[in-house]
Design an enzyme around this catalytic site. Structure first.
Site, PDB file in Angstrom:
ATOM      1  NE  ARG A 127      32.994 -29.682  32.270  1.00 18.94           N
ATOM      2  CZ  ARG A 127      32.433 -29.512  33.473  1.00 18.94           C
ATOM      3  NH1 ARG A 127      32.269 -30.547  34.285  1.00 18.94           N
ATOM      4  NH2 ARG A 127      32.054 -28.325  33.867  1.00 18.94           N
ATOM      5  CD  GLU A 155      25.364 -31.669  37.740  1.00 19.79           C
ATOM      6  OE1 GLU A 155      26.213 -31.888  36.870  1.00 19.79           O
ATOM      7  OE2 GLU A 155      25.652 -31.323  38.893  1.00 19.79           O
ATOM      8  CG  HIS A 190      31.976 -23.705  35.015  1.00 22.44           C
ATOM      9  ND1 HIS A 190      32.135 -23.527  36.366  1.00 22.44           N
ATOM     10  CD2 HIS A 190      31.586 -25.003  34.849  1.00 22.44           C
ATOM     11  CE1 HIS A 190      31.851 -24.658  37.006  1.00 22.44           C
ATOM     12  NE2 HIS A 190      31.535 -25.571  36.101  1.00 22.44           N
ATOM     13  CG  HIS A 243      27.798 -23.059  35.424  1.00 24.98           C
ATOM     14  ND1 HIS A 243      26.532 -22.734  35.847  1.00 24.98           N
ATOM     15  CD2 HIS A 243      28.000 -24.342  35.823  1.00 24.98           C
ATOM     16  CE1 HIS A 243      25.999 -23.771  36.465  1.00 24.98           C
ATOM     17  NE2 HIS A 243      26.869 -24.766  36.461  1.00 24.98           N
ATOM     18  NE  ARG A 280      27.354 -26.987  32.738  1.00 23.98           N
ATOM     19  CZ  ARG A 280      28.114 -27.467  33.715  1.00 23.98           C
ATOM     20  NH1 ARG A 280      29.388 -27.195  33.754  1.00 23.98           N
ATOM     21  NH2 ARG A 280      27.599 -28.197  34.659  1.00 23.98           N
TER      22      ARG A 280
HETATM   23  P1  FAD Z   1      42.369 -28.176  40.098  1.00 26.51           P
HETATM   24  O1  FAD Z   1      41.453 -28.838  41.047  1.00 26.51           O
HETATM   25  O2  FAD Z   1      42.030 -26.810  39.678  1.00 26.51           O
HETATM   26  O3  FAD Z   1      43.815 -28.163  40.759  1.00 26.51           O
HETATM   27  C1  FAD Z   1      44.872 -27.435  40.173  1.00 26.51           C
HETATM   28  C2  FAD Z   1      46.002 -27.364  41.166  1.00 26.51           C
HETATM   29  O4  FAD Z   1      47.181 -26.894  40.543  1.00 26.51           O
HETATM   30  C3  FAD Z   1      45.763 -26.422  42.332  1.00 26.51           C
HETATM   31  O5  FAD Z   1      46.257 -27.037  43.484  1.00 26.51           O
HETATM   32  C4  FAD Z   1      46.603 -25.202  41.972  1.00 26.51           C
HETATM   33  O6  FAD Z   1      47.014 -24.428  43.069  1.00 26.51           O
HETATM   34  C5  FAD Z   1      47.782 -25.888  41.327  1.00 26.51           C
HETATM   35  N1  FAD Z   1      48.572 -25.050  40.437  1.00 26.51           N
HETATM   36  C6  FAD Z   1      48.169 -24.346  39.360  1.00 26.51           C
HETATM   37  N2  FAD Z   1      49.202 -23.736  38.772  1.00 26.51           N
HETATM   38  C7  FAD Z   1      50.315 -24.074  39.486  1.00 26.51           C
HETATM   39  C8  FAD Z   1      51.691 -23.758  39.391  1.00 26.51           C
HETATM   40  N3  FAD Z   1      52.192 -22.953  38.448  1.00 26.51           N
HETATM   41  N4  FAD Z   1      52.538 -24.288  40.305  1.00 26.51           N
HETATM   42  C9  FAD Z   1      52.081 -25.081  41.287  1.00 26.51           C
HETATM   43  N5  FAD Z   1      50.781 -25.404  41.439  1.00 26.51           N
HETATM   44  C10 FAD Z   1      49.909 -24.906  40.543  1.00 26.51           C
HETATM   45  N6  FAD Z   1      33.331 -30.596  37.712  1.00 26.51           N
HETATM   46  C11 FAD Z   1      32.546 -31.674  37.893  1.00 26.51           C
HETATM   47  O7  FAD Z   1      32.788 -32.739  37.306  1.00 26.51           O
HETATM   48  N7  FAD Z   1      31.487 -31.619  38.731  1.00 26.51           N
HETATM   49  C12 FAD Z   1      31.151 -30.491  39.410  1.00 26.51           C
HETATM   50  O8  FAD Z   1      30.200 -30.491  40.177  1.00 26.51           O
HETATM   51  C13 FAD Z   1      31.939 -29.334  39.213  1.00 26.51           C
HETATM   52  N8  FAD Z   1      31.629 -28.180  39.834  1.00 26.51           N
HETATM   53  C14 FAD Z   1      32.476 -27.118  39.709  1.00 26.51           C
HETATM   54  C15 FAD Z   1      32.206 -25.956  40.426  1.00 26.51           C
HETATM   55  C16 FAD Z   1      33.087 -24.889  40.370  1.00 26.51           C
HETATM   56  C17 FAD Z   1      32.789 -23.622  41.157  1.00 26.51           C
HETATM   57  C18 FAD Z   1      34.251 -24.985  39.585  1.00 26.51           C
HETATM   58  C19 FAD Z   1      35.224 -23.846  39.528  1.00 26.51           C
HETATM   59  C20 FAD Z   1      34.507 -26.118  38.855  1.00 26.51           C
HETATM   60  C21 FAD Z   1      33.626 -27.196  38.907  1.00 26.51           C
HETATM   61  N9  FAD Z   1      33.860 -28.355  38.186  1.00 26.51           N
HETATM   62  C22 FAD Z   1      33.050 -29.447  38.361  1.00 26.51           C
HETATM   63  C23 FAD Z   1      35.082 -28.518  37.397  1.00 26.51           C
HETATM   64  C24 FAD Z   1      36.090 -29.338  38.227  1.00 26.51           C
HETATM   65  O9  FAD Z   1      36.042 -28.912  39.564  1.00 26.51           O
HETATM   66  C25 FAD Z   1      37.490 -29.194  37.716  1.00 26.51           C
HETATM   67  O10 FAD Z   1      37.542 -29.383  36.346  1.00 26.51           O
HETATM   68  C26 FAD Z   1      38.405 -30.229  38.355  1.00 26.51           C
HETATM   69  O11 FAD Z   1      38.250 -30.204  39.735  1.00 26.51           O
HETATM   70  C27 FAD Z   1      39.830 -29.939  37.972  1.00 26.51           C
HETATM   71  O12 FAD Z   1      40.697 -30.703  38.764  1.00 26.51           O
HETATM   72  P2  FAD Z   1      42.254 -30.588  38.522  1.00 26.51           P
HETATM   73  O13 FAD Z   1      42.891 -31.462  39.542  1.00 26.51           O
HETATM   74  O14 FAD Z   1      42.550 -30.811  37.111  1.00 26.51           O
HETATM   75  O15 FAD Z   1      42.588 -29.055  38.803  1.00 26.51           O
HETATM   76  C1  SIN Z   2      27.535 -27.570  38.761  1.00 26.87           C
HETATM   77  O1  SIN Z   2      27.383 -27.999  39.902  1.00 26.87           O
HETATM   78  O2  SIN Z   2      26.656 -27.005  38.099  1.00 26.87           O
HETATM   79  C2  SIN Z   2      28.856 -27.729  38.135  1.00 26.87           C
HETATM   80  C3  SIN Z   2      28.885 -29.028  37.485  1.00 26.87           C
HETATM   81  C4  SIN Z   2      30.023 -29.100  36.529  1.00 26.87           C
HETATM   82  O3  SIN Z   2      30.677 -28.106  36.239  1.00 26.87           O
HETATM   83  O4  SIN Z   2      30.227 -30.197  36.020  1.00 26.87           O
END
Ligand code: FAD
Ligand code: SIN
Length: 528
Positions: free
Chosen positions: A382, A112, A347, A240, A286
């Site tokens: 990032r 990437e 993103h 993104h 990015r």
């Molecule tokens: P999340 O996975 O967002 O989980 C948050 C949780 O908190 C959810 O369950 C939500 O319902 C809950 N929540 C929120 N507010 C409340 C509340 N008030 N009360 C109770 N529950 C609540 N990162 C990478 O490193 N590689 C990738 O390939 C990548 N691709 C991505 C593609 C997309 C489309 C997106 C959107 C993001 C991507 N990212 C990627 C970023 C990465 O997915 C996130 O930064 C990471 O998964 C965040 O994890 P988290 O556990 O912190 O939060």
């Molecule tokens: C992607 O697959 O382009 C998302 C990767 C990331 O957000 O780290």
């Protein structure tokens, strides 16, 4: 739900679930999550998780790539720690049952933007879904972990609820759990805990166009801010470069890994414009690619650019990107024959609740991991696929620190019940919706990829008005998820705008036409 747990986890994405699995042997765990348990940003991650697992790769290279992307604000010791702990969290995920893509018996590693090596561990183009399902399945085997779906965390419980005045300079605030709204029974309960983890993810919903699912409303950051925790670097919102530019597709992400496999960005006449912006062309970090697309669109007057993968072997495309291929097909784009129309969208939030190297926040007993946290890893931008890595490493470290913390803690008494008096008024419900739309539009128009003093001031004024109206509703109305999310979005918008206004330079993801250069004296975190 019962009202006392050793560990209270807010959020069921990668950070929350992996923390729950790690602390379960030290005590009882409640995971509360506002929708179905799988609904999270984690579940939608495509590209993968960056880690040095190939024999030809080196920690030093991943460290250097991260620091270069971070534009002078990464904390070197945090970057080194996270990168070096990467292989062990990949191993842990494999042990929990994750099935990542392999080639000839080894992990298949993608590429990437900003990475000098192939180091993205992935499960085709649905890495997040694989991680989320793996963690949920591991959790279902634990009797000590209780997952409460459709439970919304409203506020953190601190001394404030015991009647003590708590200020932002106070270094002796404790978190005793959270007020939780059961959206099915319509009741609010005080859930006490010896350690509480914020793992509520990011705030993509504050922008009109975002890759994030609707849960991403920055609730944890807003709650922590109201509880007077320190919050940092909120001006660094990552856009993104490539999301599907078809309105019904809802900013569906076209993974950076597609460019890693050779995808070329073209204008509508076929001109590959990225080489005019950066020597690394499509594989520049990015922020550069997103800003270049934004600039190209503005200069050309076009409303889309295109990602061309028609020259890539069809079998390779369908093996690597089955989900992207299928989704594009469902919107009438056959990526083996047609260019994919793409535009940037919000993103990832690099800022968040400030933590130390073990996920501790500035409030005792309150930990934070994942996208809601600002750990020092990402700096001003990032590096792709470093966020799943960060979530896994910090949830592990926070779990160890929390386990030590609860040994010293006893239960608090005297926490008052939630006052849920007030009315529910249908007319106000529609106003909440309008205010959210207005906020998203303001943030998109004035606090986007390119900023200026004038735009930020305008955004600040508009947001302040929305704040006043919403606080007024909040005082008069019974809690609802829509109102609380709006309140939280406004709090995040306010911090983002204030942080952006205070940075009088351009650095990483924060670009302003009034101060287009990076300034040495501004090389510090923005801490609120
Ligand atoms: P999340 O996975 O967002 O989980 C948050 C949780 O908190 C959810 O369950 C939500 O319902 C809950 N929540 C929120 N507010 C409340 C509340 N008030 N009360 C109770 N529950 C609540 N990162 C990478 O490193 N590689 C990738 O390939 C990548 N691709 C991505 C593609 C997309 C489309 C997106 C959107 C993001 C991507 N990212 C990627 C970023 C990465 O997915 C996130 O930064 C990471 O998964 C965040 O994890 P988290 O556990 O912190 O939060
Ligand atoms: C992607 O697959 O382009 C998302 C990767 C990331 O957000 O780290």
């Amino acid at each position: 739900m019962p009202e006392k747990y050793d560990f209270l986890v807010l959020g069921s994405g990668g950070a929350g679930l992996s923390y729950a699995l790690r602390v379960a042997r030290f005590g009882s765990v409640a995971v509360i999550t506002k929708k179905d348990s799988a609904e999270s940003n984690t579940n939608y991650a495509q590209g993968g998780l960056a880690s040095v697992v190939a024999s030809e790769d080196r920690f030093e290279d991943h460290i250097n790539d991260t620091i270069v992307a971070g534009a002078g604000l990464c904390h070197q010791e945090i970057v080194e720690m996270v990168v070096r702990e990467g292989p062990s969290v990949v191993r842990e995920l494999l042990d929990w049952g994750a099935r990542f893509s392999t080639k000839e018996g080894k992990l298949d590693l993608g590429r990437e933007g900003g990475h000098s090596q192939n180091r993205i561990v992935h499960a085709a183009d649905r890495t997040g879904k694989e991680i989320e399902e793996t963690l949920l399945s591991a959790i279902s085997k634990h009797t000590n972990i209780h997952v409460f779906e459709h439970h919304f965390a409203l506020e953190l419980i601190t001394e404030h609820h015991l009647g003590r005045k708590v200020t932002r300079n106070d270094d002796d605030i404790h978190c005793y759990g959270a007020y939780v709204f059961d959206t099915r029974s319509d009741k609010v309960e005080a859930v006490l805990a010896k350690a509480t983890l914020i793992a509520t993810g990011g705030v993509g919903e504050v922008y009109l166009h975002s890759t994030n699912p609707s849960i991403a409303t920055g609730d944890g950051i807003a709650m922590a801010y109201r509880a007077k925790a320190r919050v940092a670097n909120m001006e660094f919102m990552q856009f993104h470069p490539t999301t599907l530019n078809i309105s019904e597709a809802n900013s569906f992400l076209i993974s950076e890994a597609v460019r890693g496999k050779g995808g070329i960005l073209r204008d509508r006449n076929g001109y590959a414009f990225m080489s005019g912006y950066d020597d690394r062309a499509e594989l520049a970090p990015r922020d550069i690619v997103a800003r270049s697309i934004d600039d190209y669109l503005k200069k050309s007057g076009n409303d889309s650019v295109y990602l061309d993968v028609t020259h890539i072997n069809k079998d390779l495309l369908s093996e690597s990107f089955p989900h992207i291929m299928e989704t594009c097909r469902s919107f009438g784009v056959d990526i083996t024959k047609q260019w994919i129309p793409v535009v940037p969208a919000a993103h990832y939030l690099c800022g968040g609740v400030l933590t130390d190297r073990d996920g501790r926040t500035s409030i005792h007993g309150l930990f934070c991991a994942g996208e809601a946290a600002c750990t020092g890893l990402h700096g001003a931008n990032r590096l792709a696929s470093n966020s799943l890595l960060e979530a896994m490493v910090f949830s592990k470290r926070a779990a160890e620190a929390s386990a030590a913390h609860i040994r010293e803690r006893s239960w608090i008494t005297g926490i008052p019940e939630w006052d849920d008096s007030g009315t529910v008024n249908a007319e106000e419900a529609i106003l909440i919706h309008h205010n959210k739309q207005e906020l998203q539009q303001v943030m998109w128009n004035y606090v986007g990829i390119v900023r200026s003093d004038l735009r930020l001031e305008r955004a600040f004024r508009r947001t302040h008005l929305l704040y006043e109206e919403t606080e007024d509703f909040y005082q008069r109305t019974r809690v609802s998820v829509a109102l609380c999310e709006l309140r939280n979005l406004i709090a995040n918008a306010y911090i983002i705008i204030r942080s952006a206004m205070s940075r009088k330079e351009s650095r990483g993801l924060h670009y302003t036409t009034d101060y287009p250069r990076q300034v040495d004296e501004a090389r510090h975190d923005t801490i609120i």
